[in-house]
Design an enzyme around this catalytic site. Sequence first.
Site, PDB file in Angstrom:
ATOM      1  N   ALA A   1      -7.442 -39.956  88.611  1.00  0.00           N
ATOM      2  CA  ALA A   1      -8.323 -39.982  87.930  1.00  0.00           C
ATOM      3  C   ALA A   1      -9.777 -40.066  89.168  1.00  0.00           C
ATOM      4  O   ALA A   1      -9.790 -40.560  89.375  1.00  0.00           O
ATOM      5  CB  ALA A   1      -8.662 -40.912  86.678  1.00  0.00           C
TER       6      ALA A   1
ATOM      7  N   ASP B   1      -2.569 -41.831  86.522  1.00  0.00           N
ATOM      8  CA  ASP B   1      -3.582 -42.008  86.089  1.00  0.00           C
ATOM      9  C   ASP B   1      -4.100 -42.939  85.630  1.00  0.00           C
ATOM     10  O   ASP B   1      -3.656 -42.120  84.010  1.00  0.00           O
ATOM     11  CB  ASP B   1      -5.202 -42.324  86.809  1.00  0.00           C
ATOM     12  CG  ASP B   1      -6.059 -42.837  87.756  1.00  0.00           C
ATOM     13  OD1 ASP B   1      -6.093 -43.629  86.748  1.00  0.00           O
ATOM     14  OD2 ASP B   1      -6.436 -42.349  88.477  1.00  0.00           O
TER      15      ASP B   1
ATOM     16  N   LYS C   1      -7.455 -46.612 102.483  1.00  0.00           N
ATOM     17  CA  LYS C   1      -8.344 -47.300 103.200  1.00  0.00           C
ATOM     18  C   LYS C   1      -8.187 -48.182 104.060  1.00  0.00           C
ATOM     19  O   LYS C   1      -7.482 -48.863 103.988  1.00  0.00           O
ATOM     20  CB  LYS C   1      -9.003 -47.811 101.670  1.00  0.00           C
ATOM     21  CG  LYS C   1      -9.312 -46.986 100.491  1.00  0.00           C
ATOM     22  CD  LYS C   1     -10.025 -45.902 100.040  1.00  0.00           C
ATOM     23  CE  LYS C   1     -10.445 -44.388  98.729  1.00  0.00           C
ATOM     24  NZ  LYS C   1     -11.276 -43.876  99.005  1.00  0.00           N
TER      25      LYS C   1
ATOM     26  N   GLY D   1     -10.470 -36.883  88.043  1.00  0.00           N
ATOM     27  CA  GLY D   1      -9.603 -35.786  88.811  1.00  0.00           C
ATOM     28  C   GLY D   1     -10.033 -34.426  89.852  1.00  0.00           C
ATOM     29  O   GLY D   1      -9.537 -33.007  89.472  1.00  0.00           O
ATOM     30  N   GLY D   2     -11.056 -34.831  90.594  1.00  0.00           N
ATOM     31  CA  GLY D   2     -10.936 -33.728  91.675  1.00  0.00           C
ATOM     32  C   GLY D   2      -9.775 -33.424  92.291  1.00  0.00           C
ATOM     33  O   GLY D   2      -9.783 -32.149  92.736  1.00  0.00           O
TER      34      GLY D   2
ATOM     35  N   ASP E   1      -3.958 -40.953  96.582  1.00  0.00           N
ATOM     36  CA  ASP E   1      -5.733 -41.500  96.421  1.00  0.00           C
ATOM     37  C   ASP E   1      -5.801 -42.967  96.262  1.00  0.00           C
ATOM     38  O   ASP E   1      -6.254 -42.824  94.763  1.00  0.00           O
ATOM     39  CB  ASP E   1      -7.282 -40.356  95.976  1.00  0.00           C
ATOM     40  CG  ASP E   1      -8.328 -40.632  96.325  1.00  0.00           C
ATOM     41  OD1 ASP E   1      -8.435 -41.582  97.383  1.00  0.00           O
ATOM     42  OD2 ASP E   1      -8.872 -39.822  95.807  1.00  0.00           O
TER      43      ASP E   1
HETATM   44  C1  SAM Z   1     -10.528 -42.841  94.472  1.00  0.00           C
HETATM   45  S1  SAM Z   1     -10.020 -42.560  92.838  1.00  0.00           S
HETATM   46  C2  SAM Z   1      -9.178 -41.433  93.050  1.00  0.00           C
HETATM   47  C3  SAM Z   1      -9.767 -39.804  92.976  1.00  0.00           C
HETATM   48  C4  SAM Z   1      -9.162 -39.403  92.368  1.00  0.00           C
HETATM   49  N1  SAM Z   1      -8.297 -38.536  94.280  1.00  0.00           N
HETATM   50  C5  SAM Z   1     -10.065 -37.967  92.882  1.00  0.00           C
HETATM   51  O1  SAM Z   1     -10.353 -36.666  92.905  1.00  0.00           O
HETATM   52  O2  SAM Z   1     -11.005 -37.632  91.101  1.00  0.00           O
HETATM   53  C6  SAM Z   1      -8.341 -43.745  92.620  1.00  0.00           C
HETATM   54  C7  SAM Z   1      -7.945 -43.442  91.489  1.00  0.00           C
HETATM   55  O3  SAM Z   1      -6.740 -44.596  91.497  1.00  0.00           O
HETATM   56  C8  SAM Z   1      -6.508 -44.921  90.160  1.00  0.00           C
HETATM   57  N2  SAM Z   1      -5.560 -46.760  90.750  1.00  0.00           N
HETATM   58  C9  SAM Z   1      -5.457 -47.291  91.257  1.00  0.00           C
HETATM   59  N3  SAM Z   1      -4.350 -48.018  90.907  1.00  0.00           N
HETATM   60  C10 SAM Z   1      -3.512 -47.228  90.333  1.00  0.00           C
HETATM   61  C11 SAM Z   1      -1.834 -46.976  89.964  1.00  0.00           C
HETATM   62  N4  SAM Z   1      -1.343 -48.569  90.096  1.00  0.00           N
HETATM   63  N5  SAM Z   1      -1.787 -46.225  88.929  1.00  0.00           N
HETATM   64  C12 SAM Z   1      -2.505 -45.490  88.721  1.00  0.00           C
HETATM   65  N6  SAM Z   1      -3.760 -44.911  89.416  1.00  0.00           N
HETATM   66  C13 SAM Z   1      -4.598 -46.153  90.293  1.00  0.00           C
HETATM   67  C14 SAM Z   1      -7.884 -45.513  89.629  1.00  0.00           C
HETATM   68  O4  SAM Z   1      -7.164 -45.801  88.437  1.00  0.00           O
HETATM   69  C15 SAM Z   1      -8.885 -44.170  90.184  1.00  0.00           C
HETATM   70  O5  SAM Z   1      -8.995 -43.438  88.909  1.00  0.00           O
END
Ligand code: SAM
Length: 340
Positions: free
Chosen positions: A207, A226, A294, A209-210, A264
């Site tokens: 999320a 997510d 990160k 969702g990019g 990510d």
């Molecule tokens: C940097 S964002 C991802 C952005 C995504 N690559 C995009 O293109 O939009 C990180 C995401 O990791 C999710 N997240 C963090 N820990 C998580 C977990 N244990 N399981 C699933 N999602 C997780 C967060 O909810 C967040 O939406």
Amino acid sequence: MIFTCQPGFTDLLAGELSAHGFAPVEQGAGWVRTEPGKRVGDNALHPLPDLCFPQMALLEPVEIAADSVNALAAKITEQFLTTAKTERFEGEWPFLFEEAAEMDGLGRRVKGVEKMVEENLKKRMSRVAKLAVADKPRGVARLRGLYVFFVDFKRAYVAREAVFGGQRRMADDEQAPSRSYLKIEEAYIVLGREPAFEETVVDLGAAPGGWSYSASKRGAKIVAVDNGPLKGGAYNNYKIEHRMEDAFTFRPAPDQVFDWMFCDLVEEPHHVMENLIQPWLERGWCRRFVVILKFGRVDPLALLRDVRAPESVFSRCATNVRVRHLYHDREEFTIVGELK
Ligand SMILES: C[S@@+](CC[C@H](N)C(=O)[O-])C[C@H]1O[C@@H](n2cnc3c(N)ncnc32)[C@H](O)[C@@H]1O
């Protein structure tokens, strides 16, 4: 050599270079110059190591200095003509002028010099000048061309050969729900491959969702994991199945192998490597991957060493692994690769 990177990450570039035996002798915003001759054998037979921070490395640059745009252009033209005398130009070649960041007005001056060199070349070698392309090559490459890097208003380095890490600025898409979209588009270029029609993708931490949206544009089928909501072009997208699950415990169906694994997560990088990447790569649940780690809260160079160590999960399980600080990355590395 002159190495360029994202401005703001110059100390990390210098640190990475030192770790590989290149001694930095001078640096400014977004660039580092290393001492010539410190490393022997960095030629076509013994290529540079695959580095993370450099976007471009100019090989054997020659320093030129002059006060005026005219004089700078004349010296650069001369340097090119002298070194190109016996060269055959069969196709397009890179003609690149860049400058140190954050110096007011330097960009305009460099544009002026570039235009003048271009005109000089049109007069002296019109056929060759027509083949010049003022853009970086796509992907990881080592190419002959004309590369000029200005470190200030009166001093530049001119090289005829450069190595590119594959980083480049990507075009945005108004339906993309996040800026992360630009990173995955750039990562495909570094890997030299992108999701194909009907290939399967699991997007862990998807999320808004990019990344899923980017894969869906290519006709891939995506499982987006997510708890957060998908937005923009990823929302209600028939190519994307949204699973509100924990990325660390999500598993493929028995015998299922995803063509791609994207990851990510804003999480501690060693935790991600040990508890997510390791099972996915060791058990062969995917064929290739794009992973972000990160480094904002850890020592970036120590993390880089851990990722590249022979015992790391990437070294053990994957091939064609490239660790990059992308043009669109912030305090993070992007790692791409394929399973052995
Ligand atoms: C940097 S964002 C991802 C952005 C995504 N690559 C995009 O293109 O939009 C990180 C995401 O990791 C999710 N997240 C963090 N820990 C998580 C977990 N244990 N399981 C699933 N999602 C997780 C967060 O909810 C967040 O939406």
